[in-house]
Design an enzyme around this catalytic site. Structure first.
Site, PDB file in Angstrom:
ATOM      1  N   ASP A 183      -7.174  27.556  68.985  1.00  0.00           N
ATOM      2  CA  ASP A 183      -7.598  26.203  68.613  1.00  0.00           C
ATOM      3  C   ASP A 183      -8.901  25.801  69.297  1.00  0.00           C
ATOM      4  OD1 ASP A 183      -5.360  26.151  67.175  1.00  0.00           O
ATOM      5  OD2 ASP A 183      -4.307  24.601  68.351  1.00  0.00           O
ATOM      6  N   TYR A 201     -11.900  27.087  67.525  1.00  0.00           N
ATOM      7  CA  TYR A 201     -12.068  26.358  66.263  1.00  0.00           C
ATOM      8  C   TYR A 201     -12.708  24.993  66.543  1.00  0.00           C
ATOM      9  CZ  TYR A 201     -10.755  24.108  61.851  1.00  0.00           C
ATOM     10  OH  TYR A 201     -10.773  23.443  60.653  1.00  0.00           O
ATOM     11  N   SER A 212       6.791  18.996  31.779  1.00  0.00           N
ATOM     12  CA  SER A 212       7.953  19.114  32.666  1.00  0.00           C
ATOM     13  C   SER A 212       8.727  20.366  32.271  1.00  0.00           C
ATOM     14  CB  SER A 212       8.812  17.868  32.577  1.00  0.00           C
ATOM     15  OG  SER A 212       9.115  17.627  31.232  1.00  0.00           O
ATOM     16  N   LEU A 213       9.870  20.578  32.895  1.00  0.00           N
ATOM     17  CA  LEU A 213      10.615  21.814  32.654  1.00  0.00           C
ATOM     18  C   LEU A 213      12.010  21.513  32.135  1.00  0.00           C
ATOM     19  CD1 LEU A 213       9.745  23.691  35.962  1.00  0.00           C
ATOM     20  CD2 LEU A 213       9.093  24.453  33.670  1.00  0.00           C
ATOM     21  N   GLU A 266       9.872  31.789  40.824  1.00  0.00           N
ATOM     22  CA  GLU A 266       9.237  31.012  41.900  1.00  0.00           C
ATOM     23  C   GLU A 266      10.200  29.950  42.416  1.00  0.00           C
ATOM     24  OE1 GLU A 266       5.850  29.133  40.068  1.00  0.00           O
ATOM     25  OE2 GLU A 266       5.156  31.014  39.194  1.00  0.00           O
ATOM     26  N   LYS A 315      11.418  26.384  43.177  1.00  0.00           N
ATOM     27  CA  LYS A 315      11.016  25.085  42.636  1.00  0.00           C
ATOM     28  C   LYS A 315      10.857  24.133  43.818  1.00  0.00           C
ATOM     29  CE  LYS A 315      11.906  21.849  38.944  1.00  0.00           C
ATOM     30  NZ  LYS A 315      11.809  20.567  39.654  1.00  0.00           N
ATOM     31  N   ASP A 362      10.158  20.927  46.078  1.00  0.00           N
ATOM     32  CA  ASP A 362      10.555  19.536  45.901  1.00  0.00           C
ATOM     33  C   ASP A 362       9.502  18.618  46.490  1.00  0.00           C
ATOM     34  OD1 ASP A 362      12.066  17.504  45.035  1.00  0.00           O
ATOM     35  OD2 ASP A 362      13.652  17.713  46.530  1.00  0.00           O
ATOM     36  N   ARG A 377       0.474  13.626  38.473  1.00  0.00           N
ATOM     37  CA  ARG A 377       0.932  13.979  37.136  1.00  0.00           C
ATOM     38  C   ARG A 377       1.007  12.745  36.237  1.00  0.00           C
ATOM     39  NH1 ARG A 377       6.094  14.241  34.892  1.00  0.00           N
ATOM     40  NH2 ARG A 377       6.258  15.740  33.183  1.00  0.00           N
ATOM     41  N   GLU A 416       2.168  21.967  43.822  1.00  0.00           N
ATOM     42  CA  GLU A 416       3.079  20.964  44.353  1.00  0.00           C
ATOM     43  C   GLU A 416       2.626  20.591  45.767  1.00  0.00           C
ATOM     44  OE1 GLU A 416       5.349  20.158  42.171  1.00  0.00           O
ATOM     45  OE2 GLU A 416       7.092  19.302  43.206  1.00  0.00           O
ATOM     46  N   TYR A 431       0.904  26.711  41.632  1.00  0.00           N
ATOM     47  CA  TYR A 431       1.787  27.511  40.778  1.00  0.00           C
ATOM     48  C   TYR A 431       1.296  27.662  39.340  1.00  0.00           C
ATOM     49  CZ  TYR A 431       3.576  22.791  39.800  1.00  0.00           C
ATOM     50  OH  TYR A 431       3.694  21.462  39.485  1.00  0.00           O
ATOM     51  N   LYS A 455      18.456  24.991  38.524  1.00  0.00           N
ATOM     52  CA  LYS A 455      18.658  24.061  39.643  1.00  0.00           C
ATOM     53  C   LYS A 455      19.777  24.524  40.575  1.00  0.00           C
ATOM     54  CE  LYS A 455      15.973  20.401  38.929  1.00  0.00           C
ATOM     55  NZ  LYS A 455      16.631  19.154  38.703  1.00  0.00           N
ATOM     56  N   CYS A 510      41.253   1.127  70.747  1.00  0.00           N
ATOM     57  CA  CYS A 510      41.191   2.512  70.292  1.00  0.00           C
ATOM     58  C   CYS A 510      42.259   2.757  69.226  1.00  0.00           C
ATOM     59  CB  CYS A 510      41.412   3.443  71.481  1.00  0.00           C
ATOM     60  SG  CYS A 510      41.596   5.156  71.009  1.00  0.00           S
ATOM     61  N   CYS A 570      45.126   5.023  70.853  1.00  0.00           N
ATOM     62  CA  CYS A 570      45.974   4.681  71.988  1.00  0.00           C
ATOM     63  C   CYS A 570      45.995   3.182  72.270  1.00  0.00           C
ATOM     64  CB  CYS A 570      45.499   5.417  73.236  1.00  0.00           C
ATOM     65  SG  CYS A 570      43.925   4.821  73.851  1.00  0.00           S
ATOM     66  N   CYS A 629      36.437   4.977  74.128  1.00  0.00           N
ATOM     67  CA  CYS A 629      37.760   4.519  74.535  1.00  0.00           C
ATOM     68  C   CYS A 629      37.858   4.804  76.023  1.00  0.00           C
ATOM     69  CB  CYS A 629      38.815   5.296  73.766  1.00  0.00           C
ATOM     70  SG  CYS A 629      40.420   5.273  74.558  1.00  0.00           S
ATOM     71  N   CYS A 632      44.763   8.622  76.414  1.00  0.00           N
ATOM     72  CA  CYS A 632      44.513   8.499  74.979  1.00  0.00           C
ATOM     73  C   CYS A 632      44.816   9.855  74.351  1.00  0.00           C
ATOM     74  CB  CYS A 632      43.060   8.112  74.725  1.00  0.00           C
ATOM     75  SG  CYS A 632      42.598   8.223  72.991  1.00  0.00           S
TER      76      CYS A 632
HETATM   77  S1  IVH Z   1       5.621  24.826  36.516  1.00  0.00           S
HETATM   78  C1  IVH Z   1       4.553  24.148  32.481  1.00  0.00           C
HETATM   79  N1  IVH Z   1       6.327  25.784  38.869  1.00  0.00           N
HETATM   80  O1  IVH Z   1       8.700  20.817  38.698  1.00  0.00           O
HETATM   81  C2  IVH Z   1       5.444  24.136  33.629  1.00  0.00           C
HETATM   82  N2  IVH Z   1       6.681  23.474  38.408  1.00  0.00           N
HETATM   83  O2  IVH Z   1      10.009  19.688  36.173  1.00  0.00           O
HETATM   84  C3  IVH Z   1       5.134  23.053  34.568  1.00  0.00           C
HETATM   85  N3  IVH Z   1       7.652  22.240  40.274  1.00  0.00           N
HETATM   86  O3  IVH Z   1       6.326  18.537  37.594  1.00  0.00           O
HETATM   87  C4  IVH Z   1       5.616  23.191  35.912  1.00  0.00           C
HETATM   88  N4  IVH Z   1       7.777  23.921  41.680  1.00  0.00           N
HETATM   89  O4  IVH Z   1       6.277  19.164  40.038  1.00  0.00           O
HETATM   90  C5  IVH Z   1       6.267  24.697  38.058  1.00  0.00           C
HETATM   91  N5  IVH Z   1       6.895  26.721  40.921  1.00  0.00           N
HETATM   92  C6  IVH Z   1       6.818  25.655  40.111  1.00  0.00           C
HETATM   93  C7  IVH Z   1       7.260  24.389  40.528  1.00  0.00           C
HETATM   94  C8  IVH Z   1       7.194  23.323  39.642  1.00  0.00           C
HETATM   95  C9  IVH Z   1       7.997  22.637  41.499  1.00  0.00           C
HETATM   96  C10 IVH Z   1       7.807  20.864  39.750  1.00  0.00           C
HETATM   97  C11 IVH Z   1       6.527  20.273  39.237  1.00  0.00           C
HETATM   98  C12 IVH Z   1       6.819  19.799  37.837  1.00  0.00           C
HETATM   99  C13 IVH Z   1       8.311  19.817  37.794  1.00  0.00           C
HETATM  100  C14 IVH Z   1       8.758  20.177  36.418  1.00  0.00           C
END
Ligand code: IVH
Length: 673
Positions: free
Chosen positions: A32, A35, A81-82, A113, A115, A117, A136, A173, A225, A314, A408, A411, A426, A432
């Protein structure tokens, strides 16, 4: 080019390289201090010649002043979304749909991959320079969070390497690690600010700050991703290779992504990551499988805002909503009263949960949990379920406040709550039954007196039948009494009596540990045994000051010990155990450790899980070489031995500059002749 501008270029290149090693590869390349020197030099040169400052300079991550509001950003390619699957059957159905639509019966390769959070972001690079970042939003339009994303150190302001497209929109993410989250909440508590509920909320709050200087203080990270718009350049035509290319350009990609074959490969990956989940330093809520070939992805296309070529598998939810039906107060070994919420049974973290700890009354008050409330319950891994928070919008008028009982529940003796202490207790101690049971179980446990056959159920029976009122009563049991107990034959009664008899030949440290003095753990008991030369009288006579001379004993433990020996009942108990019943122990010649050993004078702390031995065995090996093992780190600690899943002790060691040894280092150390 002037010599200044050359030096500036050179410094920026060096700093970018170190940032990449540190934040993207997780593998620091310089200390560090080095750096910091580079950064200071760059800042000094840029201050001298402000005309040379460029937006991609590592000094330019933090903006000057807060925004009024976020601008809207229209995504060139929508952020989708998925779809979800929750079982093997649903995964198989997904795979079948893919094959049917491609009119292809061969096994499909998927990129698997974790997922993550956190929050999805889009980051646009023009000619390799970060120009815009957005949330998004509704998938079509998001918010411009460029200034905030620029503060994330794992996001490069400038891409490195060759063949970078003119326009490249990267998707990923943004999240906060579990460690970062714990630190944030620790700081929040210190500053008497509100704590964050979970890492995702903390990340969301941090990313949507109008003042990027605040965002810069938050430990945000990214894993990329995917890509959105790409112009003026190409990308590999399979997803896995595309991610590798992103990595080469300096972007951070989750190291766990893997190319897998067919449903079977997906399932194996799912199980592997589920096993790893608790150990990961970031939260994930499932796996994403993506058809690997770009050509197939294009052919499959989208339906109702989700790609047909990807799905999310999931994990069972770790948080659920349920009702608090009532409250129970449990009494622990030391008399500590723990409020436990009785819940409407709910399936969470893979099991049905109907109780959740509320820890103590401070916690009840802080979370303001009431009977009748709707609450979020969390069960992660093997951790005991807990109430995360109340869903206040759903509080009914009839919700009743939780009050600490005066008596208590076990007891009916008085409960006291010492000011400034979260825990209520207690006061009855051995009278007790709950405390009596707890104390006996602890005394008989493997790490204490190790009385075989004296299990939890038997202890409950003995106390409930009033056959045992304190530890010394154990030694007064006889065969007739015992064999009259339910589920107890003559033979087991004899075996138990033998085991009890055997325990009279004790080990002083284990006996001391077995007494259950508050906060005197195994390591402290050993340190006390050595310091007071295996002499109970010396220990009993010691004052707080003397006790604090013992390694591993701080003011609180010292106070607990003095307090324990100031109780008439405890003195009587020890007198009857040692003098009447005849519990005795050998005094090791060299005070238990080899004072001539190569480790003599050294003090170690053990943490985490070791692969080839238990922590007990490791401690014994250290002691056999003359070293000491204590339970908490100080600047006097010689080294920390850290196994898997090492937690706060590792951080503390790093803070105090205490060397950290691996299991292999330890083995090498104790094997030296
Ligand atoms: S791909 C076209 N890859 O999941 C596909 N999403 O429900 C679009 N997420 O809004 C998403 N890890 O925030 C993808 N390895 C991953 C992910 C990922 C988390 C989230 C992302 C997206 C949501 C989809």
């Amino acid at each position: 080019m002037t010599s200044d501008s050359k030096r500036i270029d050179d410094l920026r290149a060096q700093i970018r390289k170190h940032d990449y090693s540190y934040y993207v590869l997780d593998d620091p390349s310089v200390p560090d201090a080095e750096y910091d020197r580079l950064m200071r030099e760059l800042i000094a040169l840029e201050t001298q010649s402000p005309e040379l400052i460029t937006s991609d300079s590592p000094t330019q991550r933090v903006a000057g002043s807060p925004l009024e509001s976020f601008k809207q950003v229209k995504h060139a390619v929508p952020m989708l979304s998925l779809s979800n699957v929750f079982s093997l059957e649903e995964l198989e159905a997904f795979d079948k749909r893919v094959k049917d639509r491609l009119d292809n019966n061969e096994r499909i390769d998927y990129n698997a991959e974790p997922k993550l959070d956190g929050l999805a972001v889009s980051i646009r690079y023009e000619h390799g320079l970060l120009v815009q970042a957005a949330t998004r939003g509704d998938g079509n339009t998001g918010e411009d969070i460029t200034e905030n994303v620029r503060t994330i150190r794992s996001v490069p302001l400038k891409l490195k390497g060759k063949n970078i497209p003119r326009q490249l929109e990267v998707r990923g993410e943004v999240f906060i690690s579990k460690k970062g989250f714990a630190q944030m909440n620790q700081d929040a508590r210190k500053n008497e600010q509100k704590e964050f509920v979970n890492p995702r909320n903390a990340a969301a709050g941090s990313l949507r700050q109008l003042d990027a200087r605040l965002t810069a203080k938050r430990p945000l990270e990214i894993f990329c991703y995917g890509v959105g718009l790409v112009e003026g350049g190409g990308l590999p035509n399979d997803h896995n290779a595309m991610l590798k290319q992103l990595k080469q350009w300096g972007l951070r990609v989750c190291p766990l992504v893997e190319l897998v074959k067919g449903v079977q490969g997906c399932w194996k990956f799912y199980e592997k990551i589920q096993q790893l989940r608790e150990q990961l330093d970031y939260e994930i809520d499932g796996i994403v499988y993506k058809v690997n070939l770009k050509q197939y992805q294009d052919e499959l296309g989208f339906v109702s805002r989700a790609p047909r070529w990807a799905t999310a598998h999931k994990f069972p939810a770790q948080e659920e909503i349920t009702l608090v039906n009532g409250i129970e107060f449990q009494v622990g070994r030391t008399g500590a009263i723990t409020p436990v919420a009785k819940l409407e049974p709910v399936f969470v973290g893979g099991v049905t949960v109907s109780n959740a700890t509320l820890h103590n009354m401070d916690e009840v008050e802080r979370k303001d949990v009431r009977i009748g409330d709707t609450v979020i319950v969390r069960r992660a891994g093997d951790v005991i379920p807990e109430v995360v928070k109340v869903v206040l919008e759903r509080r009914s008028k009839g919700a009743r406040k939780i009050k600490l009982p005066k008596k208590c529940p076990e007891c009916a003796n008085e409960i006291v709550r010492v000011e400034d202490e979260a825990v209520a207790r207690c006061i009855a101690e051995f009278s007790c039954p709950a405390q009596c049971k707890g104390a006996l179980k602890h005394y008989a446990s493997r790490k204490a007196m190790d009385i075989e056959g004296l299990g939890d159920k038997l202890v409950d029976q003995l106390v409930e039948a009033k056959l045992v009122k304190d530890l010394s009563d154990l030694y007064r049991l006889d065969e007739d009494t015992l064999s009259n107990l339910e589920r107890m034959g003559k033979k087991s009664a004899q075996n138990l009596l033998q085991a009890i008899e055997k325990s009279k030949q004790a080990n002083f440290a284990k006996f001391l540990f077995g007494l259950g003095i508050r906060e005197v753990g195994e390591a402290t008991a050993i340190a006390l045994a050595e310091y007071f030369e295996y002499d109970m009288k010396k220990l009993m006579a010691a004052d707080e000051e003397t006790l604090q001379q013992v390694s591993d004993v701080g003011p609180i433990v010292a106070k607990n010990i003095v307090q324990y020996f100031s109780h008439e009942a405890n003195i009587r108990l020890i007198h009857s155990l040692c003098d009447e019943i005849g519990i005795s122990w050998d005094v090791p010649e060299s005070s238990g450790t080899d004072s001539a050993g190569i480790l003599s004078g050294n003090t170690y702390v053990l943490t985490g899980t070791l692969a080839s031995m238990t922590r007990d065995q490791a401690a014994q090996a250290i002691r056999a070489k003359g070293g000491k093992v204590v339970s908490s780190i100080s600047k006097n600690t010689t080294a920390l031995v850290a196994g898997e899943k090492a937690g706060s002790k590792l951080q503390k060691a790093e803070k105090l500059a205490v060397p950290v040894l691996s299991e292999q280092d330890l083995i090498a150390l104790v094997n030296v002749e």
